[in-house]
Design an enzyme around this catalytic site. Structure first.
Site, PDB file in Angstrom:
ATOM      1  CE  LYS A   1      72.549  80.561  70.193  1.00 51.35           C
ATOM      2  NZ  LYS A   1      72.175  79.782  69.268  1.00 51.35           N
TER       3      LYS A   1
ATOM      4  CE1 TYR B   1      72.281  83.959  70.843  1.00 47.83           C
ATOM      5  CE2 TYR B   1      74.455  84.686  71.852  1.00 47.83           C
ATOM      6  CZ  TYR B   1      73.797  84.297  70.764  1.00 47.83           C
ATOM      7  OH  TYR B   1      74.240  83.487  69.721  1.00 47.83           O
TER       8      TYR B   1
HETATM    9  N1  LIG Z   1      77.469  85.906  64.036  1.00 47.18           N
HETATM   10  C1  LIG Z   1      77.902  85.497  65.565  1.00 47.18           C
HETATM   11  O1  LIG Z   1      78.643  86.496  66.147  1.00 47.18           O
HETATM   12  C2  LIG Z   1      77.167  84.341  66.280  1.00 47.18           C
HETATM   13  C3  LIG Z   1      78.129  83.909  67.359  1.00 47.18           C
HETATM   14  C4  LIG Z   1      77.784  82.805  68.030  1.00 47.18           C
HETATM   15  C5  LIG Z   1      76.784  82.128  67.661  1.00 47.18           C
HETATM   16  N2  LIG Z   1      75.941  82.514  66.798  1.00 47.18           N
HETATM   17  C6  LIG Z   1      74.611  81.768  66.121  1.00 47.18           C
HETATM   18  O2  LIG Z   1      74.725  81.558  64.908  1.00 47.18           O
HETATM   19  C7  LIG Z   1      73.388  81.052  64.610  1.00 47.18           C
HETATM   20  C8  LIG Z   1      73.271  81.826  63.278  1.00 47.18           C
HETATM   21  O3  LIG Z   1      73.345  82.943  63.371  1.00 47.18           O
HETATM   22  P1  LIG Z   1      74.178  84.226  62.396  1.00 47.18           P
HETATM   23  O4  LIG Z   1      75.349  84.610  63.118  1.00 47.18           O
HETATM   24  O5  LIG Z   1      74.259  83.535  61.041  1.00 47.18           O
HETATM   25  O6  LIG Z   1      72.985  85.257  62.207  1.00 47.18           O
HETATM   26  P2  LIG Z   1      72.030  85.918  61.153  1.00 47.18           P
HETATM   27  O7  LIG Z   1      72.797  86.224  59.865  1.00 47.18           O
HETATM   28  O8  LIG Z   1      70.893  86.728  61.795  1.00 47.18           O
HETATM   29  O9  LIG Z   1      71.100  84.739  60.804  1.00 47.18           O
HETATM   30  C9  LIG Z   1      70.165  83.846  61.591  1.00 47.18           C
HETATM   31  C10 LIG Z   1      69.406  82.896  60.617  1.00 47.18           C
HETATM   32  O10 LIG Z   1      68.491  82.270  61.593  1.00 47.18           O
HETATM   33  C11 LIG Z   1      67.140  82.544  60.915  1.00 47.18           C
HETATM   34  N3  LIG Z   1      66.052  82.539  61.912  1.00 47.18           N
HETATM   35  C12 LIG Z   1      65.987  83.229  62.776  1.00 47.18           C
HETATM   36  N4  LIG Z   1      64.763  83.008  63.505  1.00 47.18           N
HETATM   37  C13 LIG Z   1      64.055  81.906  62.832  1.00 47.18           C
HETATM   38  C14 LIG Z   1      63.073  81.391  63.070  1.00 47.18           C
HETATM   39  N5  LIG Z   1      62.170  81.668  63.985  1.00 47.18           N
HETATM   40  N6  LIG Z   1      62.749  80.411  62.003  1.00 47.18           N
HETATM   41  C15 LIG Z   1      63.513  80.099  60.947  1.00 47.18           C
HETATM   42  N7  LIG Z   1      64.643  80.539  60.831  1.00 47.18           N
HETATM   43  C16 LIG Z   1      64.975  81.790  61.723  1.00 47.18           C
HETATM   44  C17 LIG Z   1      67.139  83.937  60.124  1.00 47.18           C
HETATM   45  O11 LIG Z   1      66.468  83.925  58.835  1.00 47.18           O
HETATM   46  P3  LIG Z   1      65.032  84.705  58.784  1.00 47.18           P
HETATM   47  O12 LIG Z   1      65.096  85.809  59.649  1.00 47.18           O
HETATM   48  O13 LIG Z   1      64.706  84.698  57.210  1.00 47.18           O
HETATM   49  O14 LIG Z   1      64.085  83.875  59.279  1.00 47.18           O
HETATM   50  C18 LIG Z   1      68.739  83.716  59.573  1.00 47.18           C
HETATM   51  O15 LIG Z   1      68.471  83.068  58.515  1.00 47.18           O
HETATM   52  C19 LIG Z   1      72.538  81.696  65.640  1.00 47.18           C
HETATM   53  O16 LIG Z   1      71.699  80.530  66.316  1.00 47.18           O
HETATM   54  C20 LIG Z   1      73.499  82.538  66.519  1.00 47.18           C
HETATM   55  O17 LIG Z   1      72.882  82.598  67.823  1.00 47.18           O
HETATM   56  C21 LIG Z   1      76.322  83.777  66.020  1.00 47.18           C
END
Ligand SMILES: NC(=O)c1ccc[n+]([C@@H]2O[C@H](COP(=O)([O-])OP(=O)(O)OC[C@H]3O[C@@H](n4cnc5c(N)ncnc54)[C@H](OP(=O)(O)O)[C@@H]3O)[C@@H](O)[C@H]2O)c1
Length: 293
Positions: free
Chosen positions: A169, A165
């Protein structure tokens, strides 16, 4: 009217800007879509889970925000092409691409399956790069555009239970830094967002029990990203106190270890706690099945 003049009239502060958000069925993507509602922008929202995506669409409809939900998997070439085709058919342009769809999997590298590695790389790197590859020519034509790539603070503070991961990133951060230089002559800006831990489905998908560590409220982060849409910035690190943390950690290896070791420990604890809970649930389900005559 020349394209250049046309793009000037269509300024970054205009209402009616078209914003495409990948991963808008939950978490950061969904909350950014809702945070953009007050700007009266037109939103194209993407995700694989139709029911969850339609919940976001219904919330936007209630706020009278024009939106186009498209069910699609960014790993799939046909889906990516469909997303662009439908978007242009409906709105005729794409002003902002928020490459947000992504996932993490907490695992020791030696225990990680090759399917899990593929999923991380295909979503977080290839999906993001290929969405950008399709959208940049449209923005170049418009002489105007903004790409926002969601990386992670773990790109700069790598922790071993998230090795693949973290690698994806940091690839996102490097990719953003490189294309920024290449596309600026076409009026295209590139921003990278590097969030710390936020309360979304991320932790559940990663296989963690999120009660093991602090996570911040996603609403604040979504507001910051919505502001970034209007005012591009090279790097947005959130929450704010991660800025000095990252600054110190990237300069002094010794301090970096002091910071990342407890994070790695809490990730491993979160994973073990989740596995124990799941094991207990399975055990209880089996007991129930046995009780049924
Ligand atoms: N939350 C944290 O602590 C955190 C920290 C740093 C970075 N991030 C980054 O922020 C971004 C959003 O994550 P989040 O925290 O909001 O998590 P989340 O609630 O799990 O959201 C992830 C989103 O990505 C979508 N997704 C995943 N794989 C996909 C695919 N192959 N095609 C289309 N959509 C896809 C999921 O929708 P479906 O499953 O419906 O497709 C969901 O809407 C990610 O890139 C993550 O790495 C998060």
């Amino acid at each position: 009217m020349s394209k250049k003049k046309d793009s000037k009239n269509h300024s970054f502060f205009d209402e009616g800007k078209v914003v495409l958000i990948t991963g808008a069925s939950s978490g950061i993507g969904k909350n950014v879509a809702l945070a953009l509602a007050s700007s009266r922008m037109k939103l194209i929202i993407i995700a694989r889970r139709e029911n969850k995506l339609m919940q976001t669409a219904r919330s936007l409809n209630k706020l009278k925000i024009k939106n186009l939900p498209i069910v699609g998997d960014i790993r799939n070439r046909e889906d990516r092409e469909k997303i662009i085709r439908y978007s242009l058919k409906k709105f005729g342009r794409i002003d902002v691409l928020i490459n947000n769809a992504g996932l993490g999997k907490a695992n020791l590298f030696l225990e990680q399956s090759s399917e899990e590695i593929d999923e991380l790389i295909e979503t977080n790197i290839l999906g993001l790069i290929k969405m950008s590859k399709l959208v940049i020519p449209i923005m170049k034509e418009q002489n105007d555009g903004h790409i926002i790539n969601i990386s992670s603070s773990l790109a700069l503070l790598p922790v071993y239970p998230f090795a693949v991961y973290c690698a994806t990133k940091s690839a996102v951060k490097t990719f953003s830094d490189c294309i920024r230089e290449e596309v600026k002559e076409y009026g295209i800006k590139v921003s990278t967002v590097l969030p710390g831990p936020y309360n979304t489905e991320f932790h559940k998908v990663a296989g963690l029990d999120d009660s093991s560590y602090t996570s911040f409220t996603v609403l604040k982060l979504a507001d910051k990203i919505a502001k970034l849409v209007k005012k591009p910035k090279e790097n947005l690190i959130q929450p704010w106190f991660f800025i000095p943390l990252v600054w110190i950690a990237t300069r002094f290896k010794f301090i970096r270890r002091k910071i990342t070791s407890p994070i790695a420990k809490s990730i491993m604890e979160g994973k073990i706690k989740k596995e124990r809970l799941e094991f207990k649930k399975k055990e209880e389900a089996q007991k129930i099945t046995v009780k049924i005559p």
